[in-house]
Design an enzyme around this catalytic site. Structure first.
Site, mmCIF file in Angstrom:
data_model
loop_
_atom_site.group_PDB
_atom_site.id
_atom_site.type_symbol
_atom_site.label_atom_id
_atom_site.label_comp_id
_atom_site.label_asym_id
_atom_site.label_seq_id
_atom_site.Cartn_x
_atom_site.Cartn_y
_atom_site.Cartn_z
ATOM 1 N N ALA A 64 0.853 -1.197 0.000
ATOM 2 C CA ALA A 64 0.000 0.000 0.000
ATOM 3 C C ALA A 64 0.885 1.242 0.000
ATOM 4 O O ALA A 64 2.001 1.221 0.537
ATOM 5 C CB ALA A 64 -0.888 -0.009 1.240
ATOM 6 N N GLY A 107 0.454 -5.135 0.777
ATOM 7 C CA GLY A 107 -0.629 -5.187 -0.205
ATOM 8 C C GLY A 107 -0.169 -5.782 -1.535
ATOM 9 O O GLY A 107 -0.959 -6.396 -2.256
ATOM 10 N N GLU A 110 -0.525 -9.268 -1.030
ATOM 11 C CA GLU A 110 -1.963 -9.615 -0.998
ATOM 12 C C GLU A 110 -2.520 -9.688 -2.420
ATOM 13 O O GLU A 110 -3.401 -10.502 -2.718
ATOM 14 C CB GLU A 110 -2.724 -8.577 -0.153
ATOM 15 C CG GLU A 110 -2.433 -8.750 1.345
ATOM 16 C CD GLU A 110 -3.016 -7.651 2.209
ATOM 17 O OE1 GLU A 110 -2.783 -6.463 1.875
ATOM 18 O OE2 GLU A 110 -3.681 -7.955 3.204
ATOM 19 N N GLU A 130 3.765 -4.981 7.427
ATOM 20 C CA GLU A 130 2.807 -4.030 7.997
ATOM 21 C C GLU A 130 3.039 -3.761 9.479
ATOM 22 O O GLU A 130 2.906 -2.635 9.948
ATOM 23 C CB GLU A 130 1.360 -4.524 7.799
ATOM 24 C CG GLU A 130 0.838 -4.370 6.381
ATOM 25 C CD GLU A 130 1.082 -5.596 5.506
ATOM 26 O OE1 GLU A 130 1.992 -6.385 5.830
ATOM 27 O OE2 GLU A 130 0.371 -5.753 4.499
HETATM 28 N N1 CO8 Z 1 4.561 3.329 -0.258
HETATM 29 C C1 CO8 Z 1 4.997 4.487 -0.793
HETATM 30 N N2 CO8 Z 1 6.280 4.679 -1.226
HETATM 31 C C2 CO8 Z 1 7.127 3.631 -1.111
HETATM 32 C C3 CO8 Z 1 6.718 2.392 -0.566
HETATM 33 C C4 CO8 Z 1 5.357 2.251 -0.144
HETATM 34 N N3 CO8 Z 1 4.881 1.086 0.336
HETATM 35 N N4 CO8 Z 1 7.796 1.558 -0.564
HETATM 36 C C5 CO8 Z 1 8.812 2.262 -1.089
HETATM 37 N N5 CO8 Z 1 8.437 3.500 -1.423
HETATM 38 C C6 CO8 Z 1 9.234 4.581 -2.026
HETATM 39 C C7 CO8 Z 1 10.256 5.106 -1.038
HETATM 40 O O1 CO8 Z 1 9.658 6.042 -0.168
HETATM 41 C C8 CO8 Z 1 11.293 5.717 -1.959
HETATM 42 O O2 CO8 Z 1 10.794 6.951 -2.449
HETATM 43 P P1 CO8 Z 1 11.772 8.236 -2.470
HETATM 44 O O3 CO8 Z 1 12.843 7.861 -3.471
HETATM 45 O O4 CO8 Z 1 10.870 9.329 -2.947
HETATM 46 O O5 CO8 Z 1 12.311 8.402 -1.086
HETATM 47 C C9 CO8 Z 1 11.287 4.736 -3.150
HETATM 48 O O6 CO8 Z 1 10.051 4.034 -3.068
HETATM 49 C C10 CO8 Z 1 12.407 3.709 -3.078
HETATM 50 O O7 CO8 Z 1 12.348 3.097 -1.806
HETATM 51 P P2 CO8 Z 1 13.598 3.003 -0.816
HETATM 52 O O8 CO8 Z 1 14.547 4.157 -1.036
HETATM 53 O O9 CO8 Z 1 13.089 2.789 0.556
HETATM 54 O O10 CO8 Z 1 14.305 1.675 -1.396
HETATM 55 P P3 CO8 Z 1 15.179 0.636 -0.580
HETATM 56 O O11 CO8 Z 1 15.740 -0.282 -1.617
HETATM 57 O O12 CO8 Z 1 16.128 1.308 0.346
HETATM 58 O O13 CO8 Z 1 14.138 -0.169 0.344
HETATM 59 C C11 CO8 Z 1 12.072 -1.373 0.769
HETATM 60 C C12 CO8 Z 1 13.151 -0.967 -0.276
HETATM 61 C C13 CO8 Z 1 12.697 -2.325 1.784
HETATM 62 C C14 CO8 Z 1 10.989 -2.081 -0.003
HETATM 63 C C15 CO8 Z 1 11.526 -0.113 1.488
HETATM 64 O O14 CO8 Z 1 11.179 0.833 0.519
HETATM 65 C C16 CO8 Z 1 10.322 -0.382 2.330
HETATM 66 O O15 CO8 Z 1 10.444 -0.905 3.443
HETATM 67 N N6 CO8 Z 1 9.118 0.004 1.839
HETATM 68 C C17 CO8 Z 1 7.883 -0.111 2.596
HETATM 69 C C18 CO8 Z 1 7.340 -1.513 2.517
HETATM 70 C C19 CO8 Z 1 6.092 -1.676 3.363
HETATM 71 O O16 CO8 Z 1 6.073 -1.395 4.538
HETATM 72 N N7 CO8 Z 1 5.013 -2.160 2.725
HETATM 73 C C20 CO8 Z 1 3.734 -2.394 3.398
HETATM 74 C C21 CO8 Z 1 2.918 -1.184 3.343
HETATM 75 S S1 CO8 Z 1 1.392 -1.351 4.278
HETATM 76 C C22 CO8 Z 1 0.386 -2.339 3.328
HETATM 77 O O17 CO8 Z 1 0.750 -2.782 2.292
HETATM 78 C C23 CO8 Z 1 -1.014 -2.709 3.720
HETATM 79 C C24 CO8 Z 1 -1.490 -2.013 4.938
HETATM 80 C C25 CO8 Z 1 -2.902 -2.480 5.215
HETATM 81 C C26 CO8 Z 1 -3.387 -1.909 6.534
HETATM 82 C C27 CO8 Z 1 -4.852 -2.240 6.702
HETATM 83 C C28 CO8 Z 1 -5.314 -1.725 8.086
HETATM 84 C C29 CO8 Z 1 -6.785 -2.028 8.292
#
Ligand code: CO8
Length: 254
Positions: A64, A107, A110, A130
């Site tokens: 997400a 997501g 998912e 998450e």
């Molecule tokens: N959302 C938005 N932007 C993202 C996301 C994301 N999930 N993941 C990465 N990005 C962006 C980064 O912010 C970055 O942008 P910028 O260059 O502008 O700073 C760009 O993508 C590249 O990412 P990184 O620089 O972080 O790249 P790395 O190689 O260092 O790291 C990772 C890669 C490990 C994948 C890292 O980006 C990360 O941890 N991302 C988040 C992953 C995550 O937590 N996903 C789960 C999200 S929550 C979800 O999916 C469902 C929630 C449902 C909740 C329901 C409740 C009822």
């Protein structure tokens, strides 16, 4: 389409590529709606018999869109357009194959759980991180993951937020094949091409029947399977005639 690319690489096959590389293909609301809309087009188009869903070499999807969360807040999760898009992906009746390279997280994972076949590149990393942002897999992950890989493995992934590699995903049944990263989409398209040669009415019935095994008690799904078996189709007659006449079948989907 602004967040996905749609192509028809071969007869009967649609390829949907998630296309927000700068955000690691994070599932913004716009992207989810575009995927759902492309699948609705694929469903309505009789010429399409199988769809492949992929991202790029760095990420299938990082989940997400975390950057949409501060503005959207809690109501964002129950927002009608978002839920409708998930529902429409879930209900897509034709075979759907995921070709996964790089990150498939939250997501994004998912979304994979809604596919029918998963091919992983050697670089693929699957995870449900998450909990690390004090959330949980709330778009089906807590329910579908344990049904697919078992309680303990699902708990391990969901409670730690740690990622598993392609070999482990294969071992745990989250991917049916592991390919070199450069061959993942090609292999998924090969499988889609094979499926596209089969009767679309039969492949859609078969998909619906397999999915019933996750949803219904066994006695109910067995009797529904029997009802479907009794449902005669022109394609079935054609398949039998082609076998006897030693020729390729010409399926129409009727
Ligand atoms: N959302 C938005 N932007 C993202 C996301 C994301 N999930 N993941 C990465 N990005 C962006 C980064 O912010 C970055 O942008 P910028 O260059 O502008 O700073 C760009 O993508 C590249 O990412 P990184 O620089 O972080 O790249 P790395 O190689 O260092 O790291 C990772 C890669 C490990 C994948 C890292 O980006 C990360 O941890 N991302 C988040 C992953 C995550 O937590 N996903 C789960 C999200 S929550 C979800 O999916 C469902 C929630 C449902 C909740 C329901 C409740 C009822």
């Amino acid at each position: 389409m602004e967040t996905i690319k749609v192509a028809r690489p071969s007869d009967g096959v649609m390829l949907i590529t998630l296309d927000r590389p700068k955000a690691l293909n994070a599932l913004s609301k716009a992207l989810l709606i575009e995927v759902a809309s492309a699948l609705e087009d694929a469903e309505a188009d009789n010429a399409i018999r199988c769809v492949v869903l992929t991202g790029d070499e760095r990420a299938f999807s990082a989940g997400a869109d975390i950057k949409e969360m501060p503005e959207g807040g809690i109501p964002m999760w129950a927002e009608a357009g978002r839920l409708k898009a998930w529902k429409s992906i879930e209900r897509f009746p034709k075979p759907l194959i995921a070709a996964v390279n790089g990150y498939a997280l939250g997501g994004g994972c998912e979304l994979i759980l809604l596919c029918d076949i998963v091919i992983a590149g050697e670089t693929a990393r699957f995870g449900f991180p998450e909990v690390k942002i004090a959330a949980f897999p709330g778009d089906g992950g807590t329910q579908r993951l344990p049904r697919l890989i078992g309680k303990f493995r699902a708990m391990m992934m969901i409670l730690t937020g740690d990622f598993i590699d392609a070999a482990t995903a294969h071992d745990w049944g989250l991917a049916v094949e592991v390919t070199p990263a450069g061959r993942t989409v090609e292999r998924a398209l090969e499988i889609a091409g094979t499926i596209a040669q089969n009767s679309p009415v039969a492949t859609q019935m078969a998909k619906a029947e397999v999915l019933m095994s996750f949803e219904k008690p066994l006695d109910e799904s067995l009797s529904m399977e029997r009802q479907m078996l009794l449902w005669q189709t022109e394609d079935h007659d054609e398949g039998i005639a082609a076998f006897i006449e030693k020729r390729k079948p010409r399926y129409t989907g009727r």
